[in-house]
Enzyme design. Structure first.
Site, PDB file in Angstrom:
ATOM      1  N   GLY A 239      69.937  42.496  68.272  1.00  0.00           N
ATOM      2  CA  GLY A 239      71.358  42.206  68.174  1.00  0.00           C
ATOM      3  C   GLY A 239      71.772  41.145  67.180  1.00  0.00           C
ATOM      4  O   GLY A 239      72.973  40.992  66.907  1.00  0.00           O
ATOM      5  N   PRO A 274      64.494  43.224  67.427  1.00  0.00           N
ATOM      6  CA  PRO A 274      65.448  43.188  66.321  1.00  0.00           C
ATOM      7  C   PRO A 274      65.396  44.458  65.484  1.00  0.00           C
ATOM      8  O   PRO A 274      64.325  45.023  65.266  1.00  0.00           O
ATOM      9  CB  PRO A 274      64.985  41.984  65.488  1.00  0.00           C
ATOM     10  CG  PRO A 274      63.520  41.900  65.750  1.00  0.00           C
ATOM     11  CD  PRO A 274      63.311  42.366  67.170  1.00  0.00           C
ATOM     12  N   TYR A 316      82.815  52.989  61.734  1.00  0.00           N
ATOM     13  CA  TYR A 316      83.192  51.710  62.344  1.00  0.00           C
ATOM     14  C   TYR A 316      84.160  50.912  61.488  1.00  0.00           C
ATOM     15  O   TYR A 316      84.498  49.784  61.839  1.00  0.00           O
ATOM     16  CB  TYR A 316      81.970  50.806  62.547  1.00  0.00           C
ATOM     17  CG  TYR A 316      80.738  51.458  63.127  1.00  0.00           C
ATOM     18  CD1 TYR A 316      80.734  51.941  64.434  1.00  0.00           C
ATOM     19  CD2 TYR A 316      79.569  51.564  62.378  1.00  0.00           C
ATOM     20  CE1 TYR A 316      79.581  52.506  64.978  1.00  0.00           C
ATOM     21  CE2 TYR A 316      78.422  52.130  62.911  1.00  0.00           C
ATOM     22  CZ  TYR A 316      78.439  52.601  64.211  1.00  0.00           C
ATOM     23  OH  TYR A 316      77.303  53.152  64.736  1.00  0.00           O
ATOM     24  N   CYS A 342      84.777  66.578  52.378  1.00  0.00           N
ATOM     25  CA  CYS A 342      86.164  66.963  52.615  1.00  0.00           C
ATOM     26  C   CYS A 342      86.739  66.324  53.865  1.00  0.00           C
ATOM     27  O   CYS A 342      87.012  67.007  54.863  1.00  0.00           O
ATOM     28  CB  CYS A 342      86.248  68.485  52.703  1.00  0.00           C
ATOM     29  SG  CYS A 342      85.632  69.224  51.204  1.00  0.00           S
ATOM     30  N   TYR A 370      70.795  51.347  59.962  1.00  0.00           N
ATOM     31  CA  TYR A 370      71.783  52.304  60.475  1.00  0.00           C
ATOM     32  C   TYR A 370      72.501  53.014  59.332  1.00  0.00           C
ATOM     33  O   TYR A 370      73.699  53.255  59.374  1.00  0.00           O
ATOM     34  CB  TYR A 370      72.785  51.596  61.405  1.00  0.00           C
ATOM     35  CG  TYR A 370      72.093  50.847  62.522  1.00  0.00           C
ATOM     36  CD1 TYR A 370      71.430  51.550  63.517  1.00  0.00           C
ATOM     37  CD2 TYR A 370      72.040  49.454  62.542  1.00  0.00           C
ATOM     38  CE1 TYR A 370      70.755  50.881  64.535  1.00  0.00           C
ATOM     39  CE2 TYR A 370      71.363  48.776  63.554  1.00  0.00           C
ATOM     40  CZ  TYR A 370      70.726  49.504  64.546  1.00  0.00           C
ATOM     41  OH  TYR A 370      70.045  48.844  65.532  1.00  0.00           O
TER      42      TYR A 370
HETATM   43  N1  LLP Z   1      67.365  47.254  71.452  1.00  0.00           N
HETATM   44  C1  LLP Z   1      68.187  48.188  71.983  1.00  0.00           C
HETATM   45  C2  LLP Z   1      67.981  48.619  73.354  1.00  0.00           C
HETATM   46  C3  LLP Z   1      69.231  48.721  71.207  1.00  0.00           C
HETATM   47  O1  LLP Z   1      70.044  49.622  71.729  1.00  0.00           O
HETATM   48  C4  LLP Z   1      69.403  48.285  69.861  1.00  0.00           C
HETATM   49  C5  LLP Z   1      70.474  48.829  69.015  1.00  0.00           C
HETATM   50  C6  LLP Z   1      68.501  47.330  69.367  1.00  0.00           C
HETATM   51  C7  LLP Z   1      67.502  46.822  70.192  1.00  0.00           C
HETATM   52  C8  LLP Z   1      68.588  46.800  67.966  1.00  0.00           C
HETATM   53  O2  LLP Z   1      69.779  46.138  67.738  1.00  0.00           O
HETATM   54  P1  LLP Z   1      70.004  45.349  66.350  1.00  0.00           P
HETATM   55  O3  LLP Z   1      69.005  44.226  66.310  1.00  0.00           O
HETATM   56  O4  LLP Z   1      69.790  46.297  65.248  1.00  0.00           O
HETATM   57  O5  LLP Z   1      71.384  44.870  66.447  1.00  0.00           O
HETATM   58  N2  LLP Z   1      74.868  52.055  64.523  1.00  0.00           N
HETATM   59  C9  LLP Z   1      75.413  50.738  64.757  1.00  0.00           C
HETATM   60  C10 LLP Z   1      74.445  49.866  65.533  1.00  0.00           C
HETATM   61  C11 LLP Z   1      73.979  50.487  66.836  1.00  0.00           C
HETATM   62  C12 LLP Z   1      72.980  49.631  67.577  1.00  0.00           C
HETATM   63  C13 LLP Z   1      72.298  50.401  68.645  1.00  0.00           C
HETATM   64  N3  LLP Z   1      71.323  49.697  69.417  1.00  0.00           N
HETATM   65  C14 LLP Z   1      75.782  50.125  63.418  1.00  0.00           C
HETATM   66  O6  LLP Z   1      75.627  50.773  62.400  1.00  0.00           O
HETATM   67  O7  LLP Z   1      76.269  49.014  63.379  1.00  0.00           O
END
Ligand code: LLP
Length: 414
Positions: A239, A274, A316, A342, A370
């Site tokens: 996150g 992460p 988003y 399109c 992503y």
């Molecule tokens: N752990 C779990 C259980 C998750 O669902 C996620 C992301 C992560 C770790 C990794 O999170 P990060 O460190 O990348 O924030 N598509 C969206 C983001 C979706 C995140 C989904 N879960 C975007 O493009 O911003």
């Protein structure tokens, strides 16, 4: 220093010019930097020296085998959310003992696959999943290591689509239900309750919600210990945000140290998941201007990448910096950077002040996370090539799809 910087005015990935990459591999094209990936992982690992821990990269952010390989070689584990991701990380050479399995909808087949390879832990997200996993493990004569993903009901203060730690979200077990569900899980014969897990959202720019969530989770850990359910690890999820524009995300140390301070007195192994922070700023999307279409109201620069490649702006309203690979002199105007798809939502950036000419190369920055992993074949557009730069070398790590491949699985009517 960023792995993407100018050398004699031309934007490079490490030591390779992006103009040269476009020439060699065509556009649109994803370009990753090995150095940036390794540096991002190292930031986490250096904070964890002396602490029993494992950084499990969230594969969904970017699941290219070369990205997984680079991270695995530096000791990363993986957080997966499907049987597909499991097979991918194994194909990339991952050690099963470094894999955790998250996700709200694991099928019995996915559970069997993970049990057979022997992963570290299932992050279980519901009572029904606890029972299914117990049954599936029993059928295989295995014991499944589990942690419950607990929803701490903490506001991550991020985009609603990527906020996951509130009660209203589909993720995890409600805080109040965690204790009884742990008791139930501990009573089942084919489960080994070993951890606790929590992930509150993505692109967080403030360390406070993480600590708030941890406090609630640690209260549960203590209650469980008092009942004789001693946990071995705590998974703090992912996150941590990155800078796309002018955000000021916390340094990895400012994010981790307040949590580690609370964990130091405890004998809990620390797991992290992460995604974006490891890969987001390690990649760019390289695209070429096909047409300029200046107008009274808006000026459109139509490029060869589109929302099927990079969905984040359309999905988003995300902002990605867009810069010329070779800056030119000339009139600067606000351009709508749009793709050929399109849909009016098919834009990569809006109102970007640039001096442009048809044929120019643009780099869409912060496109390592992503981005390719969320791309599609909408409008029958082949997915773009992926290139990993390593010092002076550029390796093609996924060739561009062919048109024929797009319909190879289809059949005309009999
Ligand atoms: N752990 C779990 C259980 C998750 O669902 C996620 C992301 C992560 C770790 C990794 O999170 P990060 O460190 O990348 O924030 N598509 C969206 C983001 C979706 C995140 C989904 N879960 C975007 O493009 O911003």
């Amino acid at each position: 220093m960023s792995a993407f910087a100018r050398n004699e005015g031309i934007l490079h990935a490490e030591e390779v010019s992006l103009a040269e990459i476009a020439e060699r591999f065509g556009t649109p094209c994803w370009v990753y930097s090995r150095r940036a990936l390794e540096a991002a992982l190292e930031e986490f690992q250096s904070e964890l020296i002396g602490i029993e821990s494992l950084v499990c990269y969230a594969v969904k952010a970017n699941s290219n085998l070369a990205v997984l390989d680079v991270l695995a070689r530096r000791g990363a584990g993986f957080d997966i959310v499907s049987g597909g991701e499991l097979k991918r990380v194994l194909a990339a050479g991952a050690d099963p003992r470094k894999i955790v399995f998250s996700g709200v909808g694991k099928t019995a087949a996915e559970m069997r696959l993970a049990l057979r390879v022997g992963i570290v832990c299932f992050n279980v997200e519901s009572a029904a999943e606890v029972d299914r996993l117990d049954t599936v493990a029993g059928e295989l004569g295995k014991v499944a290591p589990i942690s419950l993903r607990v929803n701490p009901d903490v506001d991550a203060r991020t985009h609603p689509y990527v906020s996951t730690g509130l009660k209203e979200n589909k993720f995890g077990v409600a805080y109040e239900e965690a204790l009884p569900l742990y008791r139930h899980a501990a009573s089942l014969g084919n489960l080994h309750v070993c951890g606790i897990d929590c992930h509150i959202g993505s692109q967080l720019l403030d360390a406070a919600p993480f600590v708030e969530a941890l406090d609630k989770i640690l209260a549960l850990v203590d209650q469980l210990a008092a009942e004789g359910i001693a946990l071995e690890h705590i998974d703090l999820g992912g996150g941590l945000g990155i800078r796309y524009r002018d955000e000021a995300p916390p340094a990895v140390s400012d994010y981790l140290q307040p949590m580690l301070a609370k964990l130091r007195q405890r004998r809990l192994r620390v797991l992290l998941e992460p995604g974006r922070r490891l890969v987001g700023n390690a990649g760019v999307l390289l695209t070429r201007v096909e047409y300029l279409k200046p107008g009274d109201v808006k000026n459109f620069a139509i490029v060869d990448a589109a929302m099927n490649d990079l969905a984040r702006p359309a999905l988003y309203g995300s902002w990605h910096e867009i810069v010329p690979v070779v800056p030119r002199r000339g009139r600067v105007r606000p351009w709508e950077i749009v793709g050929p798809v399109c849909e009016s939502g098919d834009f990569l950036g809006r109102g970007r002040e640039l001096a442009l000419a048809a044929g120019d190369l643009l780099a869409v920055m912060s496109a390592g996370a992503y981005s390719m992993s969320m791309s599609s074949n909408y409008n029958s557009r082949p997915r773009a090539a992926e290139v990993m730069v390593d010092g002076r070398q550029a390796h093609l790590v996924r060739r561009r799809e062919t048109i024929e491949e797009l319909y190879a699985l289809e059949k005309r009517m009999p």
